[in-house]
Design a protein around this motif. Structure first.
Motif, PDB file in Angstrom:
ATOM      1  N   ARG A   1     -10.449  -2.977 -14.836  1.00  0.00           N
ATOM      2  CA  ARG A   1      -9.113  -2.952 -14.255  1.00  0.00           C
ATOM      3  C   ARG A   1      -8.071  -3.408 -15.274  1.00  0.00           C
ATOM      4  O   ARG A   1      -6.914  -3.600 -14.940  1.00  0.00           O
ATOM      5  CB  ARG A   1      -9.060  -3.837 -13.008  1.00  0.00           C
ATOM      6  CG  ARG A   1      -9.859  -3.272 -11.838  1.00  0.00           C
ATOM      7  CD  ARG A   1      -9.704  -4.113 -10.592  1.00  0.00           C
ATOM      8  NE  ARG A   1     -10.334  -3.479  -9.434  1.00  0.00           N
ATOM      9  CZ  ARG A   1     -10.348  -4.004  -8.221  1.00  0.00           C
ATOM     10  NH1 ARG A   1      -9.761  -5.185  -8.000  1.00  0.00           N
ATOM     11  NH2 ARG A   1     -10.931  -3.366  -7.218  1.00  0.00           N
TER      12      ARG A   1
ATOM     13  N   GLU B   1      -3.242  -3.295 -16.328  1.00  0.00           N
ATOM     14  CA  GLU B   1      -2.552  -4.425 -15.684  1.00  0.00           C
ATOM     15  C   GLU B   1      -1.062  -4.120 -15.569  1.00  0.00           C
ATOM     16  O   GLU B   1      -0.434  -4.403 -14.545  1.00  0.00           O
ATOM     17  CB  GLU B   1      -2.813  -5.713 -16.462  1.00  0.00           C
ATOM     18  CG  GLU B   1      -4.264  -6.178 -16.349  1.00  0.00           C
ATOM     19  CD  GLU B   1      -4.533  -7.465 -17.101  1.00  0.00           C
ATOM     20  OE1 GLU B   1      -3.670  -7.880 -17.913  1.00  0.00           O
ATOM     21  OE2 GLU B   1      -5.613  -8.059 -16.883  1.00  0.00           O
TER      22      GLU B   1
ATOM     23  N   GLU C   1     -12.065   2.977  -3.919  1.00  0.00           N
ATOM     24  CA  GLU C   1     -13.434   3.080  -3.446  1.00  0.00           C
ATOM     25  C   GLU C   1     -13.778   4.557  -3.310  1.00  0.00           C
ATOM     26  O   GLU C   1     -12.934   5.361  -2.899  1.00  0.00           O
ATOM     27  CB  GLU C   1     -13.597   2.427  -2.067  1.00  0.00           C
ATOM     28  CG  GLU C   1     -13.307   0.956  -1.994  1.00  0.00           C
ATOM     29  CD  GLU C   1     -13.450   0.445  -0.558  1.00  0.00           C
ATOM     30  OE1 GLU C   1     -14.588   0.208  -0.111  1.00  0.00           O
ATOM     31  OE2 GLU C   1     -12.407   0.316   0.114  1.00  0.00           O
TER      32      GLU C   1
ATOM     33  N   TRP D   1      -0.899  -1.546 -12.804  1.00  0.00           N
ATOM     34  CA  TRP D   1      -1.059  -2.067 -11.444  1.00  0.00           C
ATOM     35  C   TRP D   1       0.205  -2.777 -10.982  1.00  0.00           C
ATOM     36  O   TRP D   1       0.593  -2.684  -9.814  1.00  0.00           O
ATOM     37  CB  TRP D   1      -2.257  -2.993 -11.368  1.00  0.00           C
ATOM     38  CG  TRP D   1      -2.568  -3.454  -9.979  1.00  0.00           C
ATOM     39  CD1 TRP D   1      -2.524  -4.738  -9.506  1.00  0.00           C
ATOM     40  CD2 TRP D   1      -2.947  -2.644  -8.850  1.00  0.00           C
ATOM     41  NE1 TRP D   1      -2.867  -4.781  -8.183  1.00  0.00           N
ATOM     42  CE2 TRP D   1      -3.136  -3.516  -7.740  1.00  0.00           C
ATOM     43  CE3 TRP D   1      -3.151  -1.285  -8.680  1.00  0.00           C
ATOM     44  CZ2 TRP D   1      -3.503  -3.051  -6.487  1.00  0.00           C
ATOM     45  CZ3 TRP D   1      -3.526  -0.821  -7.425  1.00  0.00           C
ATOM     46  CH2 TRP D   1      -3.687  -1.686  -6.356  1.00  0.00           C
TER      47      TRP D   1
ATOM     48  N   VAL E   1      -7.587   4.031  -1.891  1.00  0.00           N
ATOM     49  CA  VAL E   1      -7.120   2.668  -2.144  1.00  0.00           C
ATOM     50  C   VAL E   1      -6.427   2.184  -0.869  1.00  0.00           C
ATOM     51  O   VAL E   1      -5.215   2.393  -0.694  1.00  0.00           O
ATOM     52  CB  VAL E   1      -6.153   2.599  -3.344  1.00  0.00           C
ATOM     53  CG1 VAL E   1      -5.798   1.152  -3.667  1.00  0.00           C
ATOM     54  CG2 VAL E   1      -6.766   3.280  -4.570  1.00  0.00           C
TER      55      VAL E   1
ATOM     56  N   ARG F   1       2.333  -1.694  -7.576  1.00  0.00           N
ATOM     57  CA  ARG F   1       2.824  -2.588  -6.509  1.00  0.00           C
ATOM     58  C   ARG F   1       4.340  -2.492  -6.379  1.00  0.00           C
ATOM     59  O   ARG F   1       4.881  -2.591  -5.271  1.00  0.00           O
ATOM     60  CB  ARG F   1       2.379  -4.022  -6.798  1.00  0.00           C
ATOM     61  CG  ARG F   1       0.877  -4.224  -6.591  1.00  0.00           C
ATOM     62  CD  ARG F   1       0.441  -5.648  -6.752  1.00  0.00           C
ATOM     63  NE  ARG F   1       0.539  -6.084  -8.134  1.00  0.00           N
ATOM     64  CZ  ARG F   1       0.071  -7.246  -8.594  1.00  0.00           C
ATOM     65  NH1 ARG F   1      -0.525  -8.079  -7.760  1.00  0.00           N
ATOM     66  NH2 ARG F   1       0.182  -7.569  -9.860  1.00  0.00           N
TER      67      ARG F   1
ATOM     68  N   GLU G   1      -5.389  -0.604   0.142  1.00  0.00           N
ATOM     69  CA  GLU G   1      -4.281  -1.535  -0.076  1.00  0.00           C
ATOM     70  C   GLU G   1      -2.950  -0.813  -0.225  1.00  0.00           C
ATOM     71  O   GLU G   1      -1.896  -1.318   0.185  1.00  0.00           O
ATOM     72  CB  GLU G   1      -4.570  -2.380  -1.321  1.00  0.00           C
ATOM     73  CG  GLU G   1      -3.497  -3.403  -1.646  1.00  0.00           C
ATOM     74  CD  GLU G   1      -3.823  -4.230  -2.862  1.00  0.00           C
ATOM     75  OE1 GLU G   1      -2.916  -4.944  -3.343  1.00  0.00           O
ATOM     76  OE2 GLU G   1      -4.969  -4.178  -3.347  1.00  0.00           O
TER      77      GLU G   1
ATOM     78  N   ALA H   1      -4.617   2.914 -13.113  1.00  0.00           N
ATOM     79  CA  ALA H   1      -4.766   1.594 -12.498  1.00  0.00           C
ATOM     80  C   ALA H   1      -5.066   1.721 -11.010  1.00  0.00           C
ATOM     81  O   ALA H   1      -5.921   1.006 -10.466  1.00  0.00           O
ATOM     82  CB  ALA H   1      -3.506   0.769 -12.719  1.00  0.00           C
TER      83      ALA H   1
ATOM     84  N   SER I   1      -8.611   2.683 -10.501  1.00  0.00           N
ATOM     85  CA  SER I   1      -9.554   1.609 -10.815  1.00  0.00           C
ATOM     86  C   SER I   1      -9.704   0.616  -9.661  1.00  0.00           C
ATOM     87  O   SER I   1     -10.675  -0.132  -9.606  1.00  0.00           O
ATOM     88  CB  SER I   1      -9.112   0.863 -12.081  1.00  0.00           C
ATOM     89  OG  SER I   1      -7.988   0.024 -11.847  1.00  0.00           O
ATOM     90  N   HIS I   2      -8.740   0.600  -8.733  1.00  0.00           N
ATOM     91  CA  HIS I   2      -8.797  -0.281  -7.566  1.00  0.00           C
ATOM     92  C   HIS I   2      -9.342   0.448  -6.331  1.00  0.00           C
ATOM     93  O   HIS I   2      -9.297  -0.097  -5.226  1.00  0.00           O
ATOM     94  CB  HIS I   2      -7.402  -0.839  -7.239  1.00  0.00           C
ATOM     95  CG  HIS I   2      -6.971  -1.945  -8.165  1.00  0.00           C
ATOM     96  ND1 HIS I   2      -6.569  -1.722  -9.463  1.00  0.00           N
ATOM     97  CD2 HIS I   2      -6.883  -3.277  -7.978  1.00  0.00           C
ATOM     98  CE1 HIS I   2      -6.241  -2.874 -10.026  1.00  0.00           C
ATOM     99  NE2 HIS I   2      -6.423  -3.837  -9.157  1.00  0.00           N
TER     100      HIS I   2
END
Length: 311
Positions: free
Chosen positions: A253, A276, A210, A279, A154, A283, A156, A204, A207-208
């Motif tokens: 997601r 959700e 690769e 996630w 991930v 963050r 991000e 979560a 799920s984001h």
């Protein structure tokens, strides 16, 4: 349950802190990512776990009083003795049987892959394990397994980790209507009374992610010379990009699935987890980790100001 794709698990190269080493998508040298479980660890209330570990350490020490004789000769403020005390504490924890649950969980994960493949369980599988696997098979009938133990990155968040299952499902959803698609699944072999937010956050993050195929850049970490050279190798952006591929287009997601199979219970239950919420927590974890590195939270006390001609 039927498996469409099952890729053998080959672990990603790791550094001395057990962080996965990956080639960035834009190319360059391998970089260390934060393990997904480590990244989200800061949001978990560890008071229950900490108390349990303390109690089990005392139980182990009581079972082996000779450990306490060694402890009495060590100084907890001395760096070398600290490391010895850490090892003794872990030894006492192991003696108490606390680590047996973790080992049992790993064992059941392995057996569950036999079930997913439709293969017979290994010879010598205990009756209790057979009951657990029967419960697992019955609970997971609605799913088609699309992938098992796949490593994802991930960017991000700067994290990397391996999810248990990618499940295809169509049927009743958590909100009463019909739902279908691909869902990140996780097998838990202990209690799920605690850590629900962490579970949702972990799924979560996956799920984001690769898919990352580290086998395109092979290396044997046991070969120290080759491993050192590999860590200095520059990879072009074109080569690096090939190692990355997206998750299937319909990976949710919004929802993930927990498969709860308490070891030795002969009972398996399914649970939806809200990704959700997870996630948002991921963050928040990123913000907490960034804040921890902030400077200037404490400054020396100034007792007076000295300037020319004054004292």
């Amino acid at each position: 349950m039927r498996i469409v794709e099952l890729t053998p698990t080959v672990d990603v190269p790791r550094d001395g802190w057990d962080r996965p080493l990956v080639i960035p998508k834009q190319g360059g040298k391998p970089v260390a990512l934060t393990r997904t479980t480590t990244f989200i660890d800061c949001i978990e209330d560890k008071s229950a776990l900490s108390g349990w570990k303390s109690r089990m350490t005392l139980v182990g020490a009581a079972m082996r009083p000779d450990l306490l004789n060694v402890v009495s000769q060590l100084d907890p403020e001395e760096p070398a003795d600290k490391r010895k005390l850490d090892r003794l504490a872990e030894q006492a924890l192991d003696i108490s049987g606390a680590n047996a649950k973790r080992e049992k969980g790993t064992h059941l994960h392995t057996l569950s892959e036999y079930v997913d493949r439709g293969q017979p369980l290994p010879a010598g599988t205990s009756p209790h394990d057979k009951l657990d696997m029967a419960a697992y098979m019955g609970a997971t009938v609605p799913f088609t397994v699309k992938a098992v133990e796949r490593f994802v990155v991930v960017p991000e968040l700067g994290t990397g980790g391996t999810f248990d299952r990618l499940l295809e499902y169509a049927g009743p959803g958590p909100e009463g209507g019909h739902i279908e698609g691909h869902f990140i699944g996780d097998l838990k072999t202990g209690t799920i009374t605690y850590g629900k937010l962490k579970m949702a956050t972990q799924l979560a993050v996956y799920s984001h992610g690769e898919f990352y195929d580290h086998t395109l850049f092979p290396v044997d970490p046991a070969d120290r010379k080759a491993f050192a050279a590999w860590k200095k190798r520059e990879v072009s952006a074109e080569e690096a990009a090939v190692a990355y591929s997206p998750l299937p287009g319909h990976v949710s997601r919004k929802w993930g699935i927990i498969i709860n199979l308490p070891a030795g219970s002969g009972d398996c239950a399914l649970h939806w987890v809200d990704l959700e919420i997870g996630w948002d927590a991921a963050r928040l974890a990123r913000q907490i980790r960034a804040t921890r590195s902030a400077k200037g939270a404490m400054l020396p006390w100034v007792t007076g100001v000295t300037s020319a001609g004054t004292c």
